[in-house]
Design a protein around this motif. Structure first.
Motif, PDB file in Angstrom:
ATOM      1  N   ASP A 219       0.796  -1.515  -0.038  1.00 54.46           N
ATOM      2  CA  ASP A 219       0.278   0.217   0.119  1.00 54.46           C
ATOM      3  C   ASP A 219       0.898   1.132   0.209  1.00 54.46           C
ATOM      4  N   PRO A 220       1.309   1.704  -1.062  1.00 53.75           N
ATOM      5  CA  PRO A 220       2.194   2.991  -1.772  1.00 53.75           C
ATOM      6  C   PRO A 220       2.088   4.142  -0.470  1.00 53.75           C
ATOM      7  N   ALA A 221       0.709   4.149  -0.379  1.00 54.71           N
ATOM      8  CA  ALA A 221      -0.531   5.736   0.421  1.00 54.71           C
ATOM      9  C   ALA A 221       0.436   5.239   2.143  1.00 54.71           C
ATOM     10  N   SER A 222      -0.307   4.326   1.967  1.00 52.36           N
ATOM     11  CA  SER A 222       0.019   4.230   4.214  1.00 52.36           C
ATOM     12  C   SER A 222       1.561   4.054   3.985  1.00 52.36           C
ATOM     13  N   MET A 223       2.060   3.096   3.217  1.00 50.63           N
ATOM     14  CA  MET A 223       3.981   3.301   4.044  1.00 50.63           C
ATOM     15  C   MET A 223       4.021   5.422   3.386  1.00 50.63           C
ATOM     16  N   LYS A 224       3.704   5.978   2.098  1.00 52.77           N
ATOM     17  CA  LYS A 224       4.706   6.753   2.545  1.00 52.77           C
ATOM     18  C   LYS A 224       3.982   7.704   3.228  1.00 52.77           C
ATOM     19  N   GLU A 225       2.621   7.896   3.647  1.00 50.80           N
ATOM     20  CA  GLU A 225       2.061   8.428   5.192  1.00 50.80           C
ATOM     21  C   GLU A 225       2.660   8.146   6.689  1.00 50.80           C
ATOM     22  N   ARG A 226       2.737   7.083   6.641  1.00 54.68           N
ATOM     23  CA  ARG A 226       3.747   6.603   8.085  1.00 54.68           C
ATOM     24  C   ARG A 226       5.387   7.008   7.654  1.00 54.68           C
ATOM     25  N   LEU A 227       6.229   6.377   6.712  1.00 53.94           N
ATOM     26  CA  LEU A 227       7.955   6.770   6.422  1.00 53.94           C
ATOM     27  C   LEU A 227       7.896   8.067   6.428  1.00 53.94           C
ATOM     28  N   ASP A 228       7.699   9.222   5.764  1.00 50.91           N
ATOM     29  CA  ASP A 228       7.977  10.027   5.226  1.00 50.91           C
ATOM     30  C   ASP A 228       8.043  11.712   6.715  1.00 50.91           C
ATOM     31  N   PRO A 229       7.081  11.305   7.586  1.00 52.56           N
ATOM     32  CA  PRO A 229       7.337  11.748   9.260  1.00 52.56           C
ATOM     33  C   PRO A 229       8.926  11.433   9.573  1.00 52.56           C
ATOM     34  N   VAL A 230       8.956   9.894   9.039  1.00 52.24           N
ATOM     35  CA  VAL A 230      10.733   9.381   9.997  1.00 52.24           C
ATOM     36  C   VAL A 230      11.105   9.075   9.477  1.00 52.24           C
ATOM     37  N   SER A 231      12.001   9.114   8.307  1.00 51.04           N
ATOM     38  CA  SER A 231      12.589   8.478   7.158  1.00 51.04           C
ATOM     39  C   SER A 231      13.880   9.629   7.721  1.00 51.04           C
ATOM     40  N   ILE A 232      13.306  10.853   7.193  1.00 49.80           N
ATOM     41  CA  ILE A 232      14.779  12.246   7.733  1.00 49.80           C
ATOM     42  C   ILE A 232      15.120  12.838   8.562  1.00 49.80           C
TER      43      ILE A 232
END
Length: 333
Positions: A219-232
């Motif tokens: 689920d790319p949208a779900s992963m992006k929503e969760r990953l973007d805030p923590v990745s950097i």
């Protein structure tokens, strides 16, 4: 002299796939692939070269100058997409390289593995007086598992092929491995995988027909929503912590050796750390090769004489699952 990386080696297959060719496969404009994906071209292996072969070819570059019989341990740190399923490539690599006195095993943490492998090698040498030299070897043929017709796997269109190796020595003249920091957020464990071939979806013709033997994002949208805030923030955290443990700050980093990712992500990370863009190795003519990228970046840095005695370099990567890892090197050569 301390425990450090004494030598590196790389190997790339001669076949190159350009951004123009990728545009034809994906329907994404060539300009977007170059500017946003950060990829002019990448190497792609043919049917004669697999992950173990690519690792062997890179290891041979090091052993042209170092005695194979002086190697105590061989560790494969490369892609889990290897020649065979439920198979260790490390014994084959040990045999083909002629490192007869070494025992061999594998590490696997997808793309985050090289900074972790440096830590493991350093810790093994420090804790065991019988070990003086460890050869880290990795191969990647992950271009083979990308379905360019699947928009869910869009962020993996930069996957490429290659081999990389690093010789870690007890008395390295070229560099010293300093400290590491690693973070895992296992809430991402179910997001990215090759669905077929394991025990949940055992291999079968219906899996192939459904394209389940390619890497996919559930689920790319779900992963992006969760990953973007923590990745950097997690990239920044592991870099800052590894440097702090080593007695340094980001402003003292001469060279950042990251995995290949989209340009905007790298630029955001550099801005957050205050590291100039010219102080980062960016593999825009090679793409992303699982855990190999920071090792390849280190090799290119040596070739281009970008490091001088006393310079600080940081290998940093992240692997789906999700783990972020960084290890600091002080250059001595």
């Amino acid at each position: 002299m301390g425990i450090g990386v004494e030598a590196t080696g790389v190997y790339f297959s001669p076949t190159v796939e350009t951004a123009h060719e990728l545009a034809g496969k994906t329907g994404i404009p060539e300009s977007v692939i170059i500017e946003k994906f950060g990829l002019y071209e990448k190497h792609v292996s043919d049917e004669t070269m697999h992950a173990s072969d690519l690792a062997i070819a890179a290891g041979r570059e090091i052993l042209k100058q170092h005695d194979p019989l002086s190697i105590d341990v061989v560790i494969y740190f490369g892609s889990p997409h290897k020649d065979y399923y439920v198979w260790s490539s490390a014994p084959k690599i040990q045999h083909e390289l002629g490192t007869k006195n070494a025992y061999a095993f594998e590490m696997m943490n997808v793309s985050s593995c090289f900074p972790i492998a440096l830590k493991v090698a350093k810790d093994m040498i420090r804790s065991d007086s019988s070990i003086d030299r460890i050869l880290l070897v990795g191969g990647c043929k992950e271009s083979q598992i990308v379905d360019y017709a699947n928009p869910r796997s869009r962020f993996m269109f930069n996957f490429a092929d290659g081999g990389a190796a690093a010789l870690v020595s007890r008395e390295a003249a070229n560099s010293e491995i300093l400290e590491s920091h690693i973070v895992t957020d296992g809430s991402f464990h179910d997001d990215v995988m090759v669905p077929a071939g394991g025990s949940i979806h055992f291999a079968g013709s219906e899996n192939v027909e459904q394209g389940m033997h390619y890497i996919d994002v559930k689920d790319p949208a779900s992963m992006k929503e969760r990953l973007d805030p923590v990745s950097i923030p997690n990239f920044e955290l592991v870099i800052r912590k590894a440097l702090e443990k080593s007695g340094y700050t980001p402003h003292q980093v001469k060279l950042l050796l990251p995995l290949h990712t989209k340009r905007s992500m790298l630029n955001e990370l550099l801005d957050s750390l205050g590291i100039p863009e010219q102080n980062a190795m960016y593999l825009d003519h090679h793409g992303h090769m699982s855990s190999l990228d920071p090792c390849i970046g280190l090799h290119f840095a040596q070739e281009r004489r970008l490091l001088n005695p006393g310079d600080i370099a940081v290998t940093v990567s992240a692997g789906t699952g999700y783990t972020w890892a960084a290890t600091v090197l002080r250059w001595e050569g």
